[in-house]
Design a protein around this motif. Structure first.
Motif, PDB file in Angstrom:
ATOM      1  N   LEU A 139     -23.028 -27.122 -20.338  1.00  0.00           N
ATOM      2  CA  LEU A 139     -21.722 -26.711 -20.851  1.00  0.00           C
ATOM      3  C   LEU A 139     -21.742 -26.632 -22.376  1.00  0.00           C
ATOM      4  O   LEU A 139     -21.141 -25.740 -22.978  1.00  0.00           O
ATOM      5  CB  LEU A 139     -20.647 -27.697 -20.382  1.00  0.00           C
ATOM      6  N   MET A 140     -22.435 -27.585 -23.012  1.00  0.00           N
ATOM      7  CA  MET A 140     -22.570 -27.549 -24.467  1.00  0.00           C
ATOM      8  C   MET A 140     -23.346 -26.312 -24.909  1.00  0.00           C
ATOM      9  O   MET A 140     -22.970 -25.644 -25.884  1.00  0.00           O
ATOM     10  CB  MET A 140     -23.281 -28.814 -24.953  1.00  0.00           C
ATOM     11  N   PHE A 197     -21.889 -23.460 -27.363  1.00  0.00           N
ATOM     12  CA  PHE A 197     -22.532 -23.076 -28.614  1.00  0.00           C
ATOM     13  C   PHE A 197     -22.911 -21.598 -28.603  1.00  0.00           C
ATOM     14  O   PHE A 197     -22.848 -20.921 -29.642  1.00  0.00           O
ATOM     15  CB  PHE A 197     -23.782 -23.925 -28.849  1.00  0.00           C
ATOM     16  N   ALA A 198     -23.318 -21.081 -27.436  1.00  0.00           N
ATOM     17  CA  ALA A 198     -23.701 -19.675 -27.335  1.00  0.00           C
ATOM     18  C   ALA A 198     -22.516 -18.747 -27.571  1.00  0.00           C
ATOM     19  O   ALA A 198     -22.703 -17.579 -27.941  1.00  0.00           O
ATOM     20  CB  ALA A 198     -24.325 -19.392 -25.972  1.00  0.00           C
ATOM     21  N   LEU A 199     -21.305 -19.251 -27.350  1.00  0.00           N
ATOM     22  CA  LEU A 199     -20.108 -18.463 -27.622  1.00  0.00           C
ATOM     23  C   LEU A 199     -19.826 -18.375 -29.122  1.00  0.00           C
ATOM     24  O   LEU A 199     -19.101 -17.490 -29.570  1.00  0.00           O
ATOM     25  CB  LEU A 199     -18.895 -19.082 -26.924  1.00  0.00           C
ATOM     26  N   ARG A 200     -20.401 -19.308 -29.893  1.00  0.00           N
ATOM     27  CA  ARG A 200     -20.103 -19.383 -31.321  1.00  0.00           C
ATOM     28  C   ARG A 200     -21.244 -18.882 -32.210  1.00  0.00           C
ATOM     29  O   ARG A 200     -21.000 -18.316 -33.265  1.00  0.00           O
ATOM     30  CB  ARG A 200     -19.805 -20.840 -31.701  1.00  0.00           C
ATOM     31  N   TYR A 201     -22.488 -19.117 -31.788  1.00  0.00           N
ATOM     32  CA  TYR A 201     -23.633 -18.827 -32.643  1.00  0.00           C
ATOM     33  C   TYR A 201     -24.610 -17.879 -31.941  1.00  0.00           C
ATOM     34  O   TYR A 201     -24.532 -17.668 -30.740  1.00  0.00           O
ATOM     35  CB  TYR A 201     -24.361 -20.120 -33.025  1.00  0.00           C
ATOM     36  N   ALA A 261     -27.635 -21.375 -19.303  1.00  0.00           N
ATOM     37  CA  ALA A 261     -26.260 -21.509 -19.794  1.00  0.00           C
ATOM     38  C   ALA A 261     -26.024 -20.623 -21.005  1.00  0.00           C
ATOM     39  O   ALA A 261     -24.937 -20.045 -21.165  1.00  0.00           O
ATOM     40  CB  ALA A 261     -25.974 -22.972 -20.137  1.00  0.00           C
ATOM     41  N   ILE A 262     -27.025 -20.493 -21.872  1.00  0.00           N
ATOM     42  CA  ILE A 262     -26.902 -19.620 -23.041  1.00  0.00           C
ATOM     43  C   ILE A 262     -26.717 -18.171 -22.598  1.00  0.00           C
ATOM     44  O   ILE A 262     -25.898 -17.430 -23.159  1.00  0.00           O
ATOM     45  CB  ILE A 262     -28.141 -19.764 -23.952  1.00  0.00           C
ATOM     46  N   LEU A 274     -11.754 -26.501 -28.173  1.00  0.00           N
ATOM     47  CA  LEU A 274     -11.106 -27.326 -27.150  1.00  0.00           C
ATOM     48  C   LEU A 274     -12.134 -27.961 -26.212  1.00  0.00           C
ATOM     49  O   LEU A 274     -11.967 -29.108 -25.782  1.00  0.00           O
ATOM     50  CB  LEU A 274     -10.113 -26.470 -26.350  1.00  0.00           C
ATOM     51  N   LEU A 275     -13.202 -27.229 -25.900  1.00  0.00           N
ATOM     52  CA  LEU A 275     -14.253 -27.796 -25.055  1.00  0.00           C
ATOM     53  C   LEU A 275     -14.943 -28.972 -25.744  1.00  0.00           C
ATOM     54  O   LEU A 275     -15.230 -29.992 -25.113  1.00  0.00           O
ATOM     55  CB  LEU A 275     -15.288 -26.725 -24.709  1.00  0.00           C
ATOM     56  N   PHE A 276     -15.177 -28.857 -27.034  1.00  0.00           N
ATOM     57  CA  PHE A 276     -15.800 -29.967 -27.755  1.00  0.00           C
ATOM     58  C   PHE A 276     -14.873 -31.180 -27.806  1.00  0.00           C
ATOM     59  O   PHE A 276     -15.333 -32.324 -27.737  1.00  0.00           O
ATOM     60  CB  PHE A 276     -16.196 -29.536 -29.166  1.00  0.00           C
TER      61      PHE A 276
END
Length: 231
Positions: free
Chosen positions: A23-24, A28-32, A154-155, A176-178
């Motif tokens: 999930l992490m 992260f893949a959604l952001r970077y 997941a990425i 929100l997930l973090f």
């Protein structure tokens, strides 16, 4: 050696399916960029599994997982707040453009987050257990490959999702997930007797409340613009 590597790959890959690490990685893949996320995960995994192998093969001792979990929880909460702040203060589509924000070293954010999250995680204990009876280098190499492969899936999912969502929505959802990861880690550490379902439900309250507050503020923020447009 080859049998040990394949065994470690299989065990760790299966252990990671559905774990918070995936999930992490997706978040992260959604952001970077995907190669930044994968590089940070691979580096953190290699470092954590070196410690795991040393614990299982050489030391036979346990790390202070409670302290590590608390630090990880605080880091998740901090990353969540920073991500929400970064996206909430971003200009609206119809606002005047603002200068781009400076880079926040995403590689080191991913690296440190995974490093803390995996210390004391079930994957670490599985790697340590494998190293007690098998070749330590084969366990280290196989467990690292297995975890990176699971998180790479997941990425890939994160990349596919990111193509169909607005950048701002992705950033807010990631924040929100973090917050959820941080709250869940904090609750399970402070209250170890708390059940899995109860802990997950209580942890979900934090992002739900903050998300509701942000939604209300967004509606109020846009209301004057809608009034001026109608006039």
């Amino acid at each position: 050696m080859i049998a040990t590597i394949l065994l470690s790959i299989g065990i760790v890959f299966l252990a990671e399916l559905g774990d918070k690490s995936q999930l992490m990685a997706l978040t992260f893949a959604l952001r970077y960029r995907w190669w930044v996320v994968l590089g940070g995960i691979a580096t953190a995994t290699a470092l954590v599994h070196v410690i795991s192998v040393a614990v299982g093969h050489f030391l036979g001792a346990a790390l202070p997982t409670g302290v590590i979990a608390l630090v990880a929880a605080l880091m998740f909460l901090g990353v969540g707040v920073w991500t929400l702040r970064e996206n909430w203060t971003a200009p609206e589509p119809d606002d005047e453009p603002k200068p781009p924000r400076s880079s926040k070293a995403p590689y080191f954010v991913v690296l440190s987050a995974f490093l803390l999250a995996e210390l004391g995680d079930r994957t670490m204990f599985a790697t340590a257990a494998l190293a007690t009876d098998n070749n330590w280098f084969g366990v280290w190499l196989g467990s690292t490959i297995g975890m990176v492969a699971a998180d790479a899936l997941a990425i890939a999912v994160g990349i596919l999702i990111g193509k169909h969502l607005p950048e701002r929505a992705i950033g807010l959802a990631a924040g929100l997930l973090f917050l959820y990861f941080g709250a869940a880690t904090l609750l399970t550490t402070v209250f170890p007797g708390l059940g899995l379902v109860a802990g997950a439900a209580l942890a979900a309250v934090v992002p739900a409340v903050i998300g509701g507050v942000l939604l209300i503020r967004r509606v109020r923020r846009r209301a004057p613009k809608l009034v001026r447009t109608s006039v």
